[in-house]
Structure formats: structure tokens, C-alpha cells
Design an enzyme around this catalytic site. Structure first.
Site, PDB file in Angstrom:
ATOM      1  N   MET A  31      39.217  32.744  57.642  1.00 16.54           N
ATOM      2  CA  MET A  31      38.739  31.384  58.222  1.00 16.54           C
ATOM      3  C   MET A  31      39.864  30.883  59.025  1.00 16.54           C
ATOM      4  O   MET A  31      39.966  29.421  59.039  1.00 16.54           O
ATOM      5  CB  MET A  31      37.851  30.564  57.394  1.00 16.54           C
ATOM      6  CG  MET A  31      36.549  31.488  57.062  1.00 16.54           C
ATOM      7  SD  MET A  31      35.202  30.240  56.326  1.00 16.54           S
ATOM      8  CE  MET A  31      36.045  29.377  54.997  1.00 16.54           C
ATOM      9  N   HIS A  35      48.249  30.790  55.595  1.00 14.16           N
ATOM     10  CA  HIS A  35      49.368  30.592  54.928  1.00 14.16           C
ATOM     11  C   HIS A  35      50.006  31.848  54.181  1.00 14.16           C
ATOM     12  O   HIS A  35      49.429  32.822  54.747  1.00 14.16           O
ATOM     13  CB  HIS A  35      49.053  29.741  53.739  1.00 14.16           C
ATOM     14  CG  HIS A  35      47.647  29.881  53.030  1.00 14.16           C
ATOM     15  ND1 HIS A  35      47.802  30.867  52.270  1.00 14.16           N
ATOM     16  CD2 HIS A  35      46.567  29.361  53.050  1.00 14.16           C
ATOM     17  CE1 HIS A  35      46.705  31.145  51.594  1.00 14.16           C
ATOM     18  NE2 HIS A  35      45.751  30.237  52.024  1.00 14.16           N
ATOM     19  N   GLY A  37      49.667  33.262  51.524  1.00 12.60           N
ATOM     20  CA  GLY A  37      48.765  33.990  50.865  1.00 12.60           C
ATOM     21  C   GLY A  37      47.968  34.983  51.949  1.00 12.60           C
ATOM     22  O   GLY A  37      47.666  36.320  51.714  1.00 12.60           O
ATOM     23  N   HIS A  38      47.575  34.494  52.955  1.00 16.28           N
ATOM     24  CA  HIS A  38      47.104  35.291  53.881  1.00 16.28           C
ATOM     25  C   HIS A  38      47.961  36.456  54.400  1.00 16.28           C
ATOM     26  O   HIS A  38      47.868  37.543  54.802  1.00 16.28           O
ATOM     27  CB  HIS A  38      46.410  34.669  55.172  1.00 16.28           C
ATOM     28  CG  HIS A  38      45.486  33.478  55.091  1.00 16.28           C
ATOM     29  ND1 HIS A  38      45.598  32.340  54.893  1.00 16.28           N
ATOM     30  CD2 HIS A  38      44.181  33.919  54.681  1.00 16.28           C
ATOM     31  CE1 HIS A  38      44.613  31.640  54.803  1.00 16.28           C
ATOM     32  NE2 HIS A  38      43.693  32.490  54.389  1.00 16.28           N
ATOM     33  N   LYS A 150      42.597  35.151  44.593  1.00 17.20           N
ATOM     34  CA  LYS A 150      42.083  33.684  44.365  1.00 17.20           C
ATOM     35  C   LYS A 150      40.795  33.489  44.350  1.00 17.20           C
ATOM     36  O   LYS A 150      40.285  32.593  43.404  1.00 17.20           O
ATOM     37  CB  LYS A 150      42.944  32.924  45.075  1.00 17.20           C
ATOM     38  CG  LYS A 150      42.854  31.281  45.039  1.00 17.20           C
ATOM     39  CD  LYS A 150      43.172  30.692  46.252  1.00 17.20           C
ATOM     40  CE  LYS A 150      42.358  29.396  46.259  1.00 17.20           C
ATOM     41  NZ  LYS A 150      41.166  29.339  46.853  1.00 17.20           N
ATOM     42  N   ASP A 151      40.199  33.833  45.346  1.00 17.49           N
ATOM     43  CA  ASP A 151      38.790  34.039  45.414  1.00 17.49           C
ATOM     44  C   ASP A 151      37.988  35.127  44.496  1.00 17.49           C
ATOM     45  O   ASP A 151      37.600  35.761  45.132  1.00 17.49           O
ATOM     46  CB  ASP A 151      38.253  33.847  46.725  1.00 17.49           C
ATOM     47  CG  ASP A 151      38.773  32.723  47.490  1.00 17.49           C
ATOM     48  OD1 ASP A 151      38.453  31.615  47.107  1.00 17.49           O
ATOM     49  OD2 ASP A 151      39.716  32.803  48.499  1.00 17.49           O
ATOM     50  N   LEU A 185      47.966  29.204  46.718  1.00 14.63           N
ATOM     51  CA  LEU A 185      47.808  28.859  47.981  1.00 14.63           C
ATOM     52  C   LEU A 185      46.573  28.737  48.577  1.00 14.63           C
ATOM     53  O   LEU A 185      45.641  29.446  48.421  1.00 14.63           O
ATOM     54  CB  LEU A 185      49.047  29.648  48.821  1.00 14.63           C
ATOM     55  CG  LEU A 185      50.146  29.501  48.801  1.00 14.63           C
ATOM     56  CD1 LEU A 185      51.090  30.495  49.559  1.00 14.63           C
ATOM     57  CD2 LEU A 185      50.780  28.181  48.340  1.00 14.63           C
TER      58      LEU A 185
END
EC number: 6.3.2.1
Length: 284
Positions: A31, A35, A37-38, A150-151, A185
Site C-alpha cells: 500500500m 520502507h 521491509g518492503h 510481520k502481518d 518496520l
């Protein structure tokens, strides 16, 4: 240079050519507000796929809070600048009408794994997630999709949907990326004040300590209750949930099976989620 694509027709032209050349396609759904993480997901995709598509779509259907949707960071120019040096092939940035054309009337609902935790506190959230992820898989025609751990619950929902619908795509989980102080993150971290950002590091610290206590044989309910008190006293309040669940089904954790400790708590008006693995000893 990363190519910005906004229409499905243009994207399909590209993927058709890639397929004709025998290329494998990886997708990283996001979305935006990218950062590290992406970027770790993009690198993982590049290591395994010939072509990589990063999607950027702030999906209105997965927000059950209009204010949260309005406040979600939108930084397309910065995201494109971050992606270009990595060599991602496409940044796909459809608008809502491209994803949900007039008359769109289909929603995907994944029962079971979607119901506790986030599902209980954000009604309809995972219907929105499952629907848009399925649409993005179809739009990108990807062979592999990369999601951060994380999700964790989202990852399990997507896995269940892909298995149930026999979708021809491999879901690749990737470790959560954390700041030096341990905080996972997240795009929402940008909204924390400096003081709140410093206090936010207590969240992963308490999770890790709680996991260690449970693995050492601590009684689960009082251990979780004590951890909740620590979070609230530090200003992470309310704590919406702090629960130990089976890692795959998100049902009740069972001895001898992989488990996950998951938390959602508020700080400085920002909702933070996190999780860590827990190894429950097998029963006698």
C-alpha cells in the site's frame, strides 16, 4: 528505471510479452509508503524471479476505520524513487476504478483463520484483503507473491485463500525486518512522535520476554496478563489482544505444534501489531 504502470491493459501487454519469453513473474503487493521491509521483499522476489512487479494500492475495502484510511501515508513519488535503484521492473499503481470497476460485486471471505485477533477487532478487514489480493494476483499474472511475516495473520489468510481457490501462485513468506531497537518496520511508524517512537521499542521487547517465559514452562494465562500490564503501564494502551495461537490455523495453541504470540496495541494514536514465534514443549 522502474516503469510506472496505471492501467490493467498496459500491464497485461507487458506480462504477455514476459510470458512469451518464458520469464517468471514475482509480485510484491504493497500500500506504498515503502520502507526497508518492503525492499527486502523486492530483493527476495528478484532473487527468484525474472521479472518483478510491485503493486501500490491503498485498498479502501480493507479499512474499517475511515479516519485510518484518510491518514494512511501516500508517497508515490518517493516510493518510485526508492524502487528505481533496485531495478524492480514495474510499479503498478492502479486507481480504485481500475481495481473495482463500476458494478464490481464480488467479495472473497476466508472463514476460520480470519476470524480471531485482527478479524475480531477489524470487522470486514480480511474480506477486503482477500478480495484485493486475489484481484492483484489475477491482474499481475504472477508466479510468486512475497509477503512479510510481520502481518502474520494476513499471511495465513492469503495462504488459505490460495489453497482453497487452487490459485496458480506460490506464496513466499519473508522475515519481518526490524529497526535496531527491535520495532518491526511499518508504514504507520511514520506517524509516531519521537517520544512515542522511543517507547514503541517496548512492544517487541515484551513479546520476546513473554515468549521466552512460555517456552521455559511459564503458565500461559498469567504470563500473558503480566505482559499486558507492562505494555499498558508504558502507554501502549489499549492492548486489543495479546494471545498465543497455533501458527497456521490461529486456533488454540497446541503442545508440540508451532505457535505464534501476536499483539495489537495503540500508542500515540497509532495502532501497532507484531508477532514472534513460540515453541511449545510437547506433552510428556
Amino acid at each position: 528505471m522502474t516503469r510506472i504502470v496505471r492501467s490493467l491493459a498496459e500491464l497485461r501487454d507487458l506480462t504477455r510479452d514476459w510470458r512469451a519469453a518464458g520469464a517468471t513473474i514475482g509480485v510484491v503487493p504493497t500500500m506504498g509508503a515503502l520502507h526497508d521491509g518492503h525492499l527486502s521483499l523486492v530483493r527476495a522476489a528478484q532473487a527468484e524471479c525474472d521479472r518483478v512487479i510491485v503493486t501500490l494500492f491503498v485498498n479502501p475495502r480493507q479499512f474499517n476505520n475511515a479516519e485510518d484510511f484518510a491518514k494512511y501515508p501516500r508517497t508515490e513519488d518517493a516510493d518510485a524513487a526508492i524502487l528505481s535503484p533496485l531495478g524492480a521492473d514495474v510499479l503498478f499503481v492502479p486507481d480504485a476504478a481500475e481495481v473495482y470497476p463500476p458494478g464490481h460485486a464480488t467479495t472473497i471471505s476466508v472463514s476460520g483463520v480470519s476470524e480471531p485477533l485482527e478479524g475480531a477487532h477489524r470487522p470486514g478487514h480480511f474480506d477486503g484483503v482477500a478480495t484485493v489480493v486475489a484481484l492483484l494476483f489475477n491482474m499481475t499474472q504472477a508466479d510468486r507473491a512475497y509477503f512479510g511475516e510481520k502481518d502474520w495473520q494476513q499471511l495465513q489468510v492469503v495462504r488459505r485463500m490460495v489453497a482453497d481457490l487452487h490459485l496458480p501462485i506460490q506464496i513466499v513468506p519473508c522475515p519481518a525486518i526490524r529497526a535496531a531497537d527491535g520495532l518491526a518496520l511499518s508504514s504507520r511508524n511514520q506517524r509516531l512522535s519521537p517520544d512515542a517512537r522511543a517507547r514503541a521499542a517496548l512492544l517487541p521487547a515484551v513479546l520476546l520476554d513473554t515468549a521466552a517465559r512460555i517456552e521455559a514452562g511459564g503458565t500461559i494465562s498469567p504470563t500473558l496478563a503480566g505482559a499486558t500490564v507492562k505494555l499498558v503501564e508504558a502507554g501502549l494502551s489499549p492492548v486489543e489482544y495479546l494471545e498465543l495461537r497455533d501458527a497456521e490455523s490461529l486456533g488454540e495453541a497446541q503442545p508440540g505444534r508451532p505457535a505464534r504470540l501476536l499483539v495489537a496495541a495503540w500508542l500515540d494514536g497509532v495502532r501497532l501489531i507484531d508477532n514472534v514465534a513460540v515453541t511449545l514443549p510437547a506433552q510428556g
